[in-house]
Write a protein that holds these residues in place. Sequence first.
Motif, PDB file in Angstrom:
ATOM      1  N   SER A 265       0.870  -1.199   0.132  1.00 41.49           N
ATOM      2  CA  SER A 265      -0.024   0.009  -0.159  1.00 41.49           C
ATOM      3  C   SER A 265       1.069   1.216  -0.048  1.00 41.49           C
ATOM      4  O   SER A 265       2.075   1.258   0.335  1.00 41.49           O
ATOM      5  CB  SER A 265      -0.847  -0.009   1.267  1.00 41.49           C
ATOM      6  OG  SER A 265      -0.245  -0.048   2.510  1.00 41.49           O
ATOM      7  N   THR A 266       0.349   2.229  -0.256  1.00 48.06           N
ATOM      8  CA  THR A 266       1.120   3.608  -0.456  1.00 48.06           C
ATOM      9  C   THR A 266       0.539   4.727   0.232  1.00 48.06           C
ATOM     10  O   THR A 266      -0.409   4.834   0.728  1.00 48.06           O
ATOM     11  CB  THR A 266       1.076   3.843  -1.975  1.00 48.06           C
ATOM     12  OG1 THR A 266      -0.112   4.244  -2.400  1.00 48.06           O
ATOM     13  CG2 THR A 266       1.684   2.642  -2.776  1.00 48.06           C
ATOM     14  N   PHE A 267       1.381   5.832   0.325  1.00 49.14           N
ATOM     15  CA  PHE A 267       1.174   6.934   1.256  1.00 49.14           C
ATOM     16  C   PHE A 267       1.639   8.324   0.394  1.00 49.14           C
ATOM     17  O   PHE A 267       2.471   7.949  -0.558  1.00 49.14           O
ATOM     18  CB  PHE A 267       1.739   7.061   2.593  1.00 49.14           C
ATOM     19  CG  PHE A 267       3.184   6.802   2.716  1.00 49.14           C
ATOM     20  CD1 PHE A 267       4.121   7.819   2.555  1.00 49.14           C
ATOM     21  CD2 PHE A 267       3.769   5.333   3.165  1.00 49.14           C
ATOM     22  CE1 PHE A 267       5.504   7.792   2.508  1.00 49.14           C
ATOM     23  CE2 PHE A 267       5.161   5.393   2.915  1.00 49.14           C
ATOM     24  CZ  PHE A 267       6.193   6.426   2.934  1.00 49.14           C
ATOM     25  N   GLY A 268       1.032   9.255   0.646  1.00 49.86           N
ATOM     26  CA  GLY A 268       1.359  10.447   0.043  1.00 49.86           C
ATOM     27  C   GLY A 268       2.436  11.234   0.639  1.00 49.86           C
ATOM     28  O   GLY A 268       3.296  11.773  -0.131  1.00 49.86           O
ATOM     29  N   THR A 269       2.777  11.462   1.862  1.00 43.96           N
ATOM     30  CA  THR A 269       3.719  11.969   2.571  1.00 43.96           C
ATOM     31  C   THR A 269       4.104  11.243   3.800  1.00 43.96           C
ATOM     32  O   THR A 269       3.317  10.555   4.265  1.00 43.96           O
ATOM     33  CB  THR A 269       3.195  13.517   3.166  1.00 43.96           C
ATOM     34  OG1 THR A 269       2.315  13.361   4.106  1.00 43.96           O
ATOM     35  CG2 THR A 269       2.644  14.223   2.040  1.00 43.96           C
ATOM     36  N   ASN A 270       5.465  11.820   4.146  1.00 45.78           N
ATOM     37  CA  ASN A 270       5.926  11.016   5.385  1.00 45.78           C
ATOM     38  C   ASN A 270       5.212  11.340   6.475  1.00 45.78           C
ATOM     39  O   ASN A 270       5.207  10.155   7.427  1.00 45.78           O
ATOM     40  CB  ASN A 270       7.301  11.635   5.615  1.00 45.78           C
ATOM     41  CG  ASN A 270       8.532  11.149   4.716  1.00 45.78           C
ATOM     42  OD1 ASN A 270       9.059   9.840   4.766  1.00 45.78           O
ATOM     43  ND2 ASN A 270       8.812  11.800   3.570  1.00 45.78           N
ATOM     44  N   GLU A 271       4.667  12.403   6.653  1.00 45.92           N
ATOM     45  CA  GLU A 271       3.857  12.792   7.797  1.00 45.92           C
ATOM     46  C   GLU A 271       2.331  11.621   7.929  1.00 45.92           C
ATOM     47  O   GLU A 271       2.038  11.188   8.874  1.00 45.92           O
ATOM     48  CB  GLU A 271       3.268  13.934   7.819  1.00 45.92           C
ATOM     49  CG  GLU A 271       4.428  15.235   8.107  1.00 45.92           C
ATOM     50  CD  GLU A 271       5.307  15.276   7.089  1.00 45.92           C
ATOM     51  OE1 GLU A 271       6.615  15.428   7.525  1.00 45.92           O
ATOM     52  OE2 GLU A 271       5.337  14.928   5.897  1.00 45.92           O
ATOM     53  N   ILE A 272       2.035  11.464   6.654  1.00 48.15           N
ATOM     54  CA  ILE A 272       0.638  10.479   6.523  1.00 48.15           C
ATOM     55  C   ILE A 272       1.172   9.270   7.045  1.00 48.15           C
ATOM     56  O   ILE A 272       0.241   8.254   7.725  1.00 48.15           O
ATOM     57  CB  ILE A 272       0.263  10.596   5.213  1.00 48.15           C
ATOM     58  CG1 ILE A 272      -0.500  11.760   4.920  1.00 48.15           C
ATOM     59  CG2 ILE A 272      -0.886   9.323   5.218  1.00 48.15           C
ATOM     60  CD1 ILE A 272      -0.888  11.922   3.462  1.00 48.15           C
TER      61      ILE A 272
END
Length: 487
Positions: free
Chosen positions: A71-78
Motif C-alpha cells: 500500500s502507498t502513502f502521499g507524505t512522510n507525515e501521513i
Amino acid sequence: MKKFFTSILAIMLLLSAFCLSACGGSGQEVLRIYSSEDYIAQNEDTGATMADDFAEWYNQTYGKNIRVEYSTFGTNEIMYNRLKIAPGSYDLVCPSDYMIQKMINEDMVEEYSSEFLDENNENSHYTKNVSGYVKDLFASKTLDNGKSWNNYAAGYMWGTMGYIYNPDVVDHNDIKHWAAIWQQKYNNQSTLKDSVRDTYFLGLAYVYRDELNTWANSLDSGNISFETYNEKITEILNRTDDETLRKVETALKEAKNNIFGFEVDSGKSDMITGKININFAWSGDAVFAIDEAEAQGVELYYAVPEEASNVWFDAWVMPKGANKQLAEAFVNYVSQPEKANENMDYIGYTSVIAGDEVFDRMIDTFELSTEWEEGLQEVDLSYFFTDLSDGRSAVVYTDTIGRQFSAQYPDLPTVSRCVIMSYFPRDVEAKVNEMWENVRGAEFPWWVVILIVLLIGAFAAIKLLSKYQGRKKPKQYNGYKVISREK
C-alpha cells in the motif's frame, strides 16, 4: 468452572483471530509494505509490481508461499501518523531521512539482524551492493545508543532537491538561485511542495541565501575546510529559532502570492503540459518530467541552486513487531543490481545500489563516454561508484549537463553543497506546523471576498423586501382579507 472455561474459550478465539490476521487468514505469511506512490517497478502489461514478483521469488528460493500487501502513502507525515494510530500494521516502510531519524529516536523501528549486516554474507545483496558513499553517510549519523543509521535503515533511493524548468521561458541564470520563484516575472508560473518539511527547507535556503553564499566563498578561497563548511550550512538549513520561523513564514507567504499553487505529485505533469514553467522538485521527478516532455517535443532542464540544497535518502525500516525475516528478504531482493536497474528505469529515481551492472546501465542509458573527446564535459562519480571491478574509473564524459543524467547522478561539487534535513523534536515541530498553517491558511482572493459580501447583502435585501411586501399586502382567503396580527 463455567466462567473459567468461557474465559479460556475467549482467549483461544482471540489467539486464533490474531494468527489468522498475521497469516492473511489462509495459513500464508503476509509481508505488509507501506511505501510512496509510484515507487516500485511495475509490469505495464500485467500490472504486477516488483513486490508481486518477490512473492514468487521467495517461493522458489525458500519453498514457502507468501503474500505481499503493498500500500502507498502521499507524505512522510501521513505514513508516520498511520503507524502511530495502528502500530504493528506494517512490516516494512520506506520513509525519508528526517522521518527515519524521528522514528529511530522514538523507538518505533527494529534493528536489522547481524546476518543482514554481515558484509561477508553472500546472501546479503544490500550490504554487498550499496554505494560506499551511502554506507559511510549512514555510518556518520550516530545515535545516543552508539549505533548508526546502518543498524536501522537500508537505503533505497536518493537524490537532491532543485528546480525543474522550461528554458524557453525561464532564464538559465535565474534558476541558479532559489530566489527564482519569488521573481515577479515568473508570477503564477511555479509550484511548491505541499509538504511542510520540504518547503520549510526551501524557505530557509531563500532567507539565508546571502549567509550561505558567504560560507561558500570562504570555502572556495581556502579560508575554511570542507568539514567546517558542511557543518555551517547544515546548521543554517536546519534552523528553527523563533526569528527564523518568522522570516521563513514571511518569505513563504510572499512566494505563495507569486506561485501557481502547492502540489505533492502533480507538478511534474504540470511541467509537461506547460501549465507551469518552474517546479520545486525532487531529482527523480525531474527525470520523469524531462523524459515525458521530451517525448512530446518539449525540452526541460533540472538545476540545483548554487546557494546549497538538500541531499535526501529514502530507506527501508522495519516498524516494531515486524516480520523481520520477510522484510529483510524483500530488501535483499530489491537490492540486487538488476532489480535496482529495473526500478530506476521505471520510476526515474536513483538507487543507492552501485557496482558494475549499475554503472554500465548508466553509461548505456545516458550515452556517456569513458574517454575524453573534444566538446565533452568531465563528470567524476568516483564518490558514488566506490568499488568498480578491475580498477575501472568512475570518471565519465557527456555533452549534456542539466538534464536526465545530471538529475540522476549529481557531480561531487553539487553533492558537496547539499545537506541532510534533520527531524524536529515535538516542541519545534508544533511551532513549524503552526507556521505552515499560517502560510497555507485559507486566504481568499479579494474578488472572492467581495463576491461573498455582495451575496450576503443581496440575501439580506431580499429578506427585508419580502418582509416589507408581506406587510403591505395582507393575505387573501376566498376573497376576504386576512388581518395580520403583526405590529
